[in-house]
Design a protein around this motif. Sequence first.
Motif, PDB file in Angstrom:
ATOM      1  N   ALA A 104       4.079   5.427  -5.928  1.00  0.00           N
ATOM      2  CA  ALA A 104       3.932   5.389  -7.382  1.00  0.00           C
ATOM      3  C   ALA A 104       2.805   6.308  -7.849  1.00  0.00           C
ATOM      4  O   ALA A 104       2.935   7.004  -8.862  1.00  0.00           O
ATOM      5  CB  ALA A 104       3.674   3.948  -7.842  1.00  0.00           C
ATOM      6  N   HIS A 105       1.714   6.338  -7.107  1.00  0.00           N
ATOM      7  CA  HIS A 105       0.560   7.158  -7.466  1.00  0.00           C
ATOM      8  C   HIS A 105       0.912   8.655  -7.420  1.00  0.00           C
ATOM      9  O   HIS A 105       0.599   9.400  -8.355  1.00  0.00           O
ATOM     10  CB  HIS A 105      -0.596   6.854  -6.506  1.00  0.00           C
ATOM     11  CG  HIS A 105      -1.928   7.294  -6.990  1.00  0.00           C
ATOM     12  ND1 HIS A 105      -2.627   6.612  -7.948  1.00  0.00           N
ATOM     13  CD2 HIS A 105      -2.711   8.356  -6.643  1.00  0.00           C
ATOM     14  CE1 HIS A 105      -3.781   7.218  -8.167  1.00  0.00           C
ATOM     15  NE2 HIS A 105      -3.852   8.288  -7.397  1.00  0.00           N
ATOM     16  N   VAL A 106       1.559   9.073  -6.357  1.00  0.00           N
ATOM     17  CA  VAL A 106       1.897  10.493  -6.202  1.00  0.00           C
ATOM     18  C   VAL A 106       2.957  10.919  -7.222  1.00  0.00           C
ATOM     19  O   VAL A 106       2.848  11.984  -7.823  1.00  0.00           O
ATOM     20  CB  VAL A 106       2.355  10.786  -4.752  1.00  0.00           C
ATOM     21  CG1 VAL A 106       2.960  12.169  -4.631  1.00  0.00           C
ATOM     22  CG2 VAL A 106       1.171  10.637  -3.796  1.00  0.00           C
ATOM     23  N   THR A 112      -2.673   1.866  -9.435  1.00  0.00           N
ATOM     24  CA  THR A 112      -2.373   2.183  -8.030  1.00  0.00           C
ATOM     25  C   THR A 112      -3.596   2.737  -7.314  1.00  0.00           C
ATOM     26  O   THR A 112      -3.872   2.370  -6.171  1.00  0.00           O
ATOM     27  CB  THR A 112      -1.194   3.171  -7.930  1.00  0.00           C
ATOM     28  OG1 THR A 112      -1.505   4.368  -8.663  1.00  0.00           O
ATOM     29  CG2 THR A 112       0.087   2.552  -8.454  1.00  0.00           C
ATOM     30  N   GLY A 113      -4.345   3.606  -7.982  1.00  0.00           N
ATOM     31  CA  GLY A 113      -5.553   4.152  -7.372  1.00  0.00           C
ATOM     32  C   GLY A 113      -6.605   3.084  -7.151  1.00  0.00           C
ATOM     33  O   GLY A 113      -7.282   3.067  -6.114  1.00  0.00           O
ATOM     34  N   GLY A 114      -6.755   2.191  -8.119  1.00  0.00           N
ATOM     35  CA  GLY A 114      -7.709   1.094  -7.962  1.00  0.00           C
ATOM     36  C   GLY A 114      -7.348   0.193  -6.801  1.00  0.00           C
ATOM     37  O   GLY A 114      -8.224  -0.240  -6.035  1.00  0.00           O
ATOM     38  N   TYR A 115      -6.059  -0.071  -6.648  1.00  0.00           N
ATOM     39  CA  TYR A 115      -5.602  -0.882  -5.518  1.00  0.00           C
ATOM     40  C   TYR A 115      -5.921  -0.182  -4.198  1.00  0.00           C
ATOM     41  O   TYR A 115      -6.401  -0.820  -3.253  1.00  0.00           O
ATOM     42  CB  TYR A 115      -4.103  -1.160  -5.633  1.00  0.00           C
ATOM     43  CG  TYR A 115      -3.547  -1.903  -4.450  1.00  0.00           C
ATOM     44  CD1 TYR A 115      -3.834  -3.253  -4.255  1.00  0.00           C
ATOM     45  CD2 TYR A 115      -2.751  -1.257  -3.513  1.00  0.00           C
ATOM     46  CE1 TYR A 115      -3.350  -3.944  -3.154  1.00  0.00           C
ATOM     47  CE2 TYR A 115      -2.254  -1.936  -2.411  1.00  0.00           C
ATOM     48  CZ  TYR A 115      -2.555  -3.273  -2.232  1.00  0.00           C
ATOM     49  OH  TYR A 115      -2.078  -3.948  -1.134  1.00  0.00           O
ATOM     50  N   LEU A 153       0.835  -1.201   0.000  1.00  0.00           N
ATOM     51  CA  LEU A 153       0.000   0.000   0.000  1.00  0.00           C
ATOM     52  C   LEU A 153       0.872   1.254   0.000  1.00  0.00           C
ATOM     53  O   LEU A 153       0.596   2.206  -0.743  1.00  0.00           O
ATOM     54  CB  LEU A 153      -0.947  -0.007   1.208  1.00  0.00           C
ATOM     55  CG  LEU A 153      -1.991   1.108   1.252  1.00  0.00           C
ATOM     56  CD1 LEU A 153      -2.880   1.074   0.013  1.00  0.00           C
ATOM     57  CD2 LEU A 153      -2.833   0.979   2.521  1.00  0.00           C
ATOM     58  N   ALA A 154       1.928   1.243   0.789  1.00  0.00           N
ATOM     59  CA  ALA A 154       2.849   2.390   0.811  1.00  0.00           C
ATOM     60  C   ALA A 154       3.494   2.601  -0.563  1.00  0.00           C
ATOM     61  O   ALA A 154       3.596   3.740  -1.047  1.00  0.00           O
ATOM     62  CB  ALA A 154       3.923   2.187   1.875  1.00  0.00           C
TER      63      ALA A 154
END
Length: 170
Positions: A11-13, A65-68, A5-6
């Motif tokens: 990766a998302h940011v 990443t957002g979906g996760y 999650l971290a």
Amino acid sequence: MSVLLALSYVAHVVAGGLWTGGVAYAAVAVLPAARRGDLSAPGLGRSVDWLLQTTRVTGVVLPVTGGYQIWRLYPLPRLFGTTRGHLVLGMVALWGVMNGLVELGVYRMRMAEGSRMGLGRHTIERFGLDDDADARGAAEVARPYVLAAAALGVLLLVDAALLAGSPGGV
């Protein structure tokens, strides 16, 4: 918080920052320079190619990443019934419209009079214009789409800040 999650947050940011920054740079630096004639046709082609490639790479990274994160943190009642869930849904909507505007702006550039870019051709070697006058025209055509995408990028960052600062943290 789990390591996975971290890592998804990182990766998302990073992807979101590269993408919104690239769109903002195109809106405030690349297209105005091309419209003034300060950027050559090959320079505009390379810049638009970079923007398109960035949009497409982040168009994979951000939903994955957002979906996760949604899967891990937002069961349906929380996603649809809380302020944080609404902020997440707003982020998804802003991302989709912003991505669509960038793609539409590039499509319109390709179809601009004098452009030999053509459909389905976006590599640096093939994303070309005949001369600098064509580059000015193509930049003019793409301008409203990229400006709108940049404005939505600001809203997306505000949404992210509200999400990060809301109770419960990110």
